[in-house]
Design a protein around this motif. Structure first.
Motif, PDB file in Angstrom:
ATOM      1  N   GLN A 171       0.876  -1.075   0.094  1.00 49.68           N
ATOM      2  CA  GLN A 171      -0.127  -0.034  -0.240  1.00 49.68           C
ATOM      3  C   GLN A 171       1.194   1.131  -0.097  1.00 49.68           C
ATOM      4  O   GLN A 171       2.026   1.140   0.175  1.00 49.68           O
ATOM      5  CB  GLN A 171      -0.988   0.189   1.197  1.00 49.68           C
ATOM      6  CG  GLN A 171      -0.307   0.213   2.590  1.00 49.68           C
ATOM      7  CD  GLN A 171      -1.153   0.247   3.818  1.00 49.68           C
ATOM      8  OE1 GLN A 171      -2.069  -0.315   3.920  1.00 49.68           O
ATOM      9  NE2 GLN A 171      -0.764   1.177   4.874  1.00 49.68           N
ATOM     10  N   ALA A 228     -10.900   3.068  -0.947  1.00 51.21           N
ATOM     11  CA  ALA A 228     -10.425   2.907   0.630  1.00 51.21           C
ATOM     12  C   ALA A 228     -11.778   3.565   1.080  1.00 51.21           C
ATOM     13  O   ALA A 228     -12.528   4.309   0.597  1.00 51.21           O
ATOM     14  CB  ALA A 228      -9.271   3.656   0.805  1.00 51.21           C
ATOM     15  N   ASP A 229     -11.765   3.178   2.690  1.00 54.99           N
ATOM     16  CA  ASP A 229     -12.738   3.783   3.299  1.00 54.99           C
ATOM     17  C   ASP A 229     -12.567   5.340   3.506  1.00 54.99           C
ATOM     18  O   ASP A 229     -11.295   5.626   3.690  1.00 54.99           O
ATOM     19  CB  ASP A 229     -12.868   3.021   4.644  1.00 54.99           C
ATOM     20  CG  ASP A 229     -13.893   3.439   5.608  1.00 54.99           C
ATOM     21  OD1 ASP A 229     -14.454   4.553   5.404  1.00 54.99           O
ATOM     22  OD2 ASP A 229     -14.383   2.489   6.206  1.00 54.99           O
ATOM     23  N   GLY A 262      -7.425   6.951   4.530  1.00 57.76           N
ATOM     24  CA  GLY A 262      -8.530   6.442   3.282  1.00 57.76           C
ATOM     25  C   GLY A 262      -8.914   7.278   2.375  1.00 57.76           C
ATOM     26  O   GLY A 262      -8.861   7.231   1.149  1.00 57.76           O
TER      27      GLY A 262
END
Length: 273
Positions: free
Chosen positions: A43, A250-251, A257
């Motif tokens: 990531q 992403a959140d 995020g």
């Protein structure tokens, strides 16, 4: 004492941790430290958390994390002072540093993040020391990322190391130019493929949806404009589009995020995956 430790740290910087990047002067481990783990993290690397005045800074698509067992004698304030000075002397540009005056007597997690863009390189690092635990050296080497293969196989490339002014379409050129140069080279080597620069933003609520969509389009146009004017990419090969918040990855409930969702992607126009 901390100044002496800093000088020792820099002079010992013959070992570079960034694999495939022997020309990057990443300082050697702290005296007395022992490497206990090395692992890739799939990531982007978070370098700076968001504030009211600045957006979060992230870089890369993945990074390598080196974990060191540290000497117990290295207090947080000495760690920050030593790493900060060593990176600065070695030519790194500091991004985020835990302020010395904000470090309490009791141990806490402290960070030093920096960007190396000398000699045509584009590498980011974040040093983190945890209370009573190890310290970590995180390295994201943008030059090592194989964007050509990604564009061929996945039809798109996510570019997380571009930085913009807070809630504006203005590129921070000093920080972003190494990534823009890599992006221009990628597009120019595609002899027939046309690409679309796509802007994405985070989700900050229904009331601001129209403004966020307009921001995503403006940022995509800013990147496409740099590529064609400064980067030498033929205008016929590049278009720009703002996709707003329609494709989150992403959140949106955390700073990280939202930073992941607030991104630029480059997509081939002859395929869609």
């Amino acid at each position: 004492m901390s100044r002496l430790l800093t000088l020792t740290f820099v002079l010992a910087a013959a070992v570079v941790l960034a694999q495939g990047a022997p020309d990057v002067p990443l300082p050697a481990p702290l005296p007395g430290a022992r490497l206990i783990d090395t692992k890739p993290i799939d990531q982007p690397l978070e370098l700076k958390q968001a504030t009211a005045e600045d957006e979060a800074v992230i870089a890369g698509q993945q990074y390598v994390q080196y974990t060191y067992e540290r000497p117990n004698t290295v207090m947080p304030i000495v760690f920050v002072h030593t790493i900060r000075d060593a990176l600065f002397i070695a030519g790194w540009k500091l991004i985020e540093v835990t302020k010395l005056e904000e470090i309490p007597f009791q141990p806490e997690t402290v960070n030093v993040a920096a960007h190396y863009r000398e000699n045509g390189r584009n590498v980011f690092t974040r040093y983190t020391q945890e209370p009573g635990g190890p310290y970590q050296v995180n390295v994201a080497d943008i030059d090592a990322e194989d964007w050509a293969t990604q564009l061929e196989n996945d039809c798109r490339v996510r570019v997380h190391s571009l930085q913009f002014a807070h809630d504006r379409a203005e590129l921070k050129l000093l920080e972003s130019e190494p990534t823009l140069r890599k992006l221009a080279a990628l597009i120019k080597q595609q002899t027939t493929t046309r690409v679309q620069v796509q802007g994405h933003v985070d989700n900050v609520g229904e009331a601001a949806a129209a403004e966020r969509e307009a921001l995503s389009a403006a940022r995509a146009k800013a990147v496409a404009g740099w590529l064609t004017v400064q980067g030498g990419v033929p205008a016929s090969k590049v278009t720009a589009a703002g996709l707003g918040r329609s494709r989150p990855i992403a959140d949106n409930d955390s700073d990280l995020g939202r930073a992941l969702n607030r991104r630029i992607e480059v997509a081939r126009q002859d395929c869609a995956r």
